[in-house]
Design a protein around this motif. Structure first.
Motif, short mmCIF file in Angstrom:
data_model
loop_
_atom_site.label_atom_id
_atom_site.label_comp_id
_atom_site.label_asym_id
_atom_site.label_seq_id
_atom_site.Cartn_x
_atom_site.Cartn_y
_atom_site.Cartn_z
N ARG A 128 4.71 -24.72 8.73
CA ARG A 128 5.50 -23.14 6.68
C ARG A 128 7.47 -22.68 6.96
NH1 ARG A 128 0.80 -20.91 6.05
NH2 ARG A 128 1.47 -19.23 6.37
N GLN A 129 7.46 -21.96 8.20
CA GLN A 129 8.87 -21.32 9.17
C GLN A 129 9.47 -23.07 9.51
OE1 GLN A 129 9.08 -17.92 9.04
NE2 GLN A 129 11.01 -18.93 9.20
N HIS A 130 8.79 -23.84 9.96
CA HIS A 130 10.01 -24.59 10.32
C HIS A 130 10.51 -25.23 9.01
CE1 HIS A 130 11.68 -28.70 11.91
NE2 HIS A 130 10.99 -29.21 10.88
N VAL A 131 9.69 -25.34 7.90
CA VAL A 131 10.32 -25.71 7.07
C VAL A 131 11.74 -25.67 6.10
CG1 VAL A 131 9.63 -26.57 4.75
CG2 VAL A 131 8.08 -27.51 6.39
N LEU A 132 11.23 -23.72 6.24
CA LEU A 132 11.96 -23.02 5.39
C LEU A 132 13.55 -23.09 6.49
CD1 LEU A 132 9.73 -20.28 4.76
CD2 LEU A 132 11.54 -21.42 2.90
N ASP A 133 13.47 -22.63 7.68
CA ASP A 133 14.65 -23.20 8.80
C ASP A 133 14.84 -24.54 8.39
OD1 ASP A 133 13.48 -20.33 9.16
OD2 ASP A 133 12.42 -21.24 11.66
N ARG A 134 14.54 -25.66 8.37
CA ARG A 134 14.95 -27.14 7.72
C ARG A 134 16.35 -26.71 7.27
NH1 ARG A 134 18.37 -29.59 9.96
NH2 ARG A 134 18.27 -32.04 9.58
N LEU A 135 15.51 -26.28 5.67
CA LEU A 135 16.26 -26.24 4.16
C LEU A 135 17.31 -24.74 4.66
CD1 LEU A 135 13.06 -26.38 1.75
CD2 LEU A 135 14.56 -27.52 2.38
#
Length: 411
Positions: A128-135
């Motif tokens: 989830r953190q990867h997704v938020l950081d990528r966004l």
């Protein structure tokens, strides 16, 4: 303002119908399952439906839809479901991270992705953190929320984990939809359907079916035919007078007698999922219909989230700064450096103490979705985070080969 949507992994149209109700016009719906595609075509002949692997460039061209108002989808759930192995990024069915990468090409004003509650668990904090950081790197403000379908008049215990991302100028106007009060019971929802063929026991049955339903499980093509879920769910159905060992072809008739109670038809299950009676037809035989319905995002929930996104895009209401939520501080620290870090270095960087067993547990979870090196020689143990293992569109990714070999069983 006219708002359009491109929907990936559209299924039988639960999310699509809800977004249409919220005011979005479909530019394209992409779906793998042939029955679901036929369902979409039969119910909305004006929609453009692309059939095939959503990640196949021969099926559709994402760049052709650049600047669409909303990119939405209900990407496959098995990589995250609690009932499964929770393989996450290493599951060939995982398209969540790929869908996030799609934002770079499509550049929508908003993104909406929904999945099962399992994605909200500690197992996937790094994911989830990867997704938020990528966004954030792509110029979007992302936020996760666990929504209960029963809060939106759906007579079912169906938690869904939803991701919404918007551009910085629109994000302050977004607010998650509020609960709409108690849902109807199964009996209240299905009394008319149970009575339609003259079954005398319908009213008594409806009084007994005085709760909301357990989560409808559509299952996958890897498993058997249509029934209403695992053993625990079957017991809950039996307490409401429903035989969950299969799905009926027709409603009960006059004179019918049951040991447990009647089975539900596919159309009844659709009502439990939030479809209005007779509003949507489903293509295929009984099992195909049931899978489409059971795997759907309930239309009322999709409509509620869609209306919230629409208000944000129209800058309605009062702008409020969106608070950033950190899902995995260990991931963020390891991702921020290109070197090994020890336990004490991670603690100092985070600014709070982490017991070694807790750190080791978090490292173990991260290693399931990311390449992770552990240096265990002279000196203290140190960790370095490597590449994300998920499919992001890479031609040589193992997902492509596994997808082709398992395609007939993927749903």
């Amino acid at each position: 303002m006219s708002l359009n949507v491109v929907e990936i992994c559209a299924g039988a149209g639960g999310q699509a119908l809800g977004l249409e109700e919220a005011g979005f016009e479909h530019e394209l719906a992409v779906e793998l399952d042939a029955h679901a595609c036929q369902t979409l075509r039969e119910n909305r002949p004006s929609w453009k439906v692309a059939e095939g692997d959503v990640a196949d460039p021969d099926v559709w061209n994402p760049a052709a839809y650049r600047g669409v108002s909303l990119l939405a989808g209900g990407v496959p759930c098995p990589p995250f479901t609690i009932a499964g192995k929770q393989l996450g990024a290493t599951d060939e069915r995982d398209l969540f991270a790929w869908a996030v990468e799609l934002v770079a090409t499509v550049q929508p004003r908003a993104l909406l992705l929904e999945n099962v509650r399992g994605l909200s668990m500690p197992r996937f904090a790094g994911y989830r953190q990867h997704v938020l950081d990528r966004l954030a790197a792509l110029g979007y403000v992302g936020e996760w929320q666990l929504l209960q379908a029963s809060d939106f008049s759906v007579p079912q215990l169906r938690p869904r984990f939803v991701l919404v991302a918007l551009r910085p100028e629109d994000a302050p106007y977004f607010a998650w939809p509020q609960a709409q009060g108690a849902p109807p019971t199964v009996g209240e929802t299905l009394l008319d359907a149970m009575s339609v063929d003259g079954w005398e026991g319908a009213e008594d049955w409806a009084r007994k079916a005085n709760k909301i339903a357990p989560t409808i499980v559509g299952g996958s093509k890897k498993h058997g035919g249509a029934d209403l879920g695992p053993t625990r769910a079957k017991r809950a159905w039996a307490e409401m007078g429903v035989d969950a060992l299969g799905v009926a072809d027709n409603p009960p008739r006059a004179g019918d007698r049951f040991n447990v109670g009647p089975k539900l038809t596919a159309d009844m299950v659709a009502q439990i999922q939030g479809w209005e009676p007779g509003s949507w037809t489903f293509s295929g035989r009984k099992t195909a219909k049931y899978r489409q319905i059971g795997n759907a995002f309930p239309p009322p929930v999709a409509a509620a989230v869609g209306r919230s996104i629409k208000r944000a895009l129209n800058h309605e209401g009062v702008a409020t700064e969106r608070a950033s939520v950190e899902h995995d501080p260990v991931y963020k620290i390891l991702r921020s450096v290109d070197d090994f870090m020890t336990h004490s270095q991670i603690e100092r960087a985070i600014g709070t103490a982490i017991e070694l067993p807790d750190l080791e547990r978090r490292i173990s979870l991260l290693s399931r979705d990311f390449d992770l090196e552990i240096r265990n020689g002279q000196g203290p143990v140190a960790y370095r985070l490597g590449a994300f293992r998920a499919f992001l569109g890479q031609e040589g990714h193992v997902r492509n080969e596994l997808f082709l070999s398992n395609r007939s069983r993927i749903s």
